[in-house]
Design an enzyme around this catalytic site. Sequence first.
Site, PDB file in Angstrom:
ATOM      1  N   GLY A 200      24.761  37.181  29.679  1.00  0.00           N
ATOM      2  CA  GLY A 200      23.689  38.124  29.987  1.00  0.00           C
ATOM      3  C   GLY A 200      22.306  37.590  29.681  1.00  0.00           C
ATOM      4  N   LEU A 226      29.827  39.498  35.615  1.00  0.00           N
ATOM      5  CA  LEU A 226      28.641  38.769  35.186  1.00  0.00           C
ATOM      6  C   LEU A 226      28.991  37.556  34.328  1.00  0.00           C
ATOM      7  CD1 LEU A 226      25.521  38.638  35.059  1.00  0.00           C
ATOM      8  CD2 LEU A 226      25.657  40.079  33.010  1.00  0.00           C
ATOM      9  N   ASP A 227      28.523  36.378  34.779  1.00  0.00           N
ATOM     10  CA  ASP A 227      28.642  35.128  34.024  1.00  0.00           C
ATOM     11  C   ASP A 227      30.082  34.809  33.633  1.00  0.00           C
ATOM     12  OD1 ASP A 227      25.873  34.791  34.154  1.00  0.00           O
ATOM     13  OD2 ASP A 227      25.541  35.866  32.284  1.00  0.00           O
ATOM     14  N   ALA A 228      31.036  35.191  34.479  1.00  0.00           N
ATOM     15  CA  ALA A 228      32.446  34.997  34.130  1.00  0.00           C
ATOM     16  C   ALA A 228      33.221  34.236  35.204  1.00  0.00           C
ATOM     17  CB  ALA A 228      33.117  36.345  33.880  1.00  0.00           C
TER      18      ALA A 228
END
Length: 283
Positions: A200, A226-228
């Site tokens: 994040g 998100l960001d995964a």
Amino acid sequence: MRTFRLVIACPDRVGIVAKVSNFLATYNGWITEASHHSDNQSGWFFMRHEIRADSLPFDLEGFRQAFAPIAREFEMEWRVTDSSQRKRVVLMASRESHCLADLLHRWHSGELDCDIPCVIANHDTLRSMVEWHGIPYHHVPVDPQDKAAAFAEVERLVLEQQADAIVLARYMQILPPALCERFAQRVINIHHSFLPSFVGAKPYHQASLRGVKLIGATCHYVTDELDAGPIIEQDVVRVSHRDSIEDMVRLGKDVEKMVLSRGLRYHLEDRVLVHDNKTVVFD
């Protein structure tokens, strides 16, 4: 030298390498690079071969037709690409210039073998830098109250430019799930932390508060989480209690540039194979 890049993933079993090698030898295929990996955990096998195009008696479509029976026999997920066909990469950015400037420099100097048909940004800040390189710049503002219109325009531009890949060079907006799904494994992001740590916003602030001794950056494919997404490349730099948040940001920017450029290069050269949410990268 022009090559065909054969990339394969399939359930592991005896005889895969022999079958592929025999196929290539039958047609006098000259292998210039070969990479293999057997994943004991998943039970899958991964392979990437580069073959001199001038050693084969057929073009790319002829290769696909000739190889298709073997692919069916071994239940392969596979592709073959031509190194002479440059991929089209749309870059996206916001206000920060370091990642975008680095990619433009590498492209301008011939280090990145791709075409950049345009840059899309939600701010007009970087226009002069981009247009100096002779690349069209599309300013697509994002209204926080109604983001759908902006992302519809982004999608239109990407399709219009026939993009093979989209690179989020510190584009500070979250793509909607529909866009992530439509361009799955074609959207590459740089996140300024060593994922899965500090997901994040403001990861350097999070890292400073935690007192970490290493900070890093992660290049990954974008998914609706998100960001995964599957990780392509990562690197770190050592920090200490003496380093302020500003020091971490400065040090981190260097890592971000290197990690993003390497990740993009691996993608352009068909070195990344995705299985579930993991990657095999034949670097």
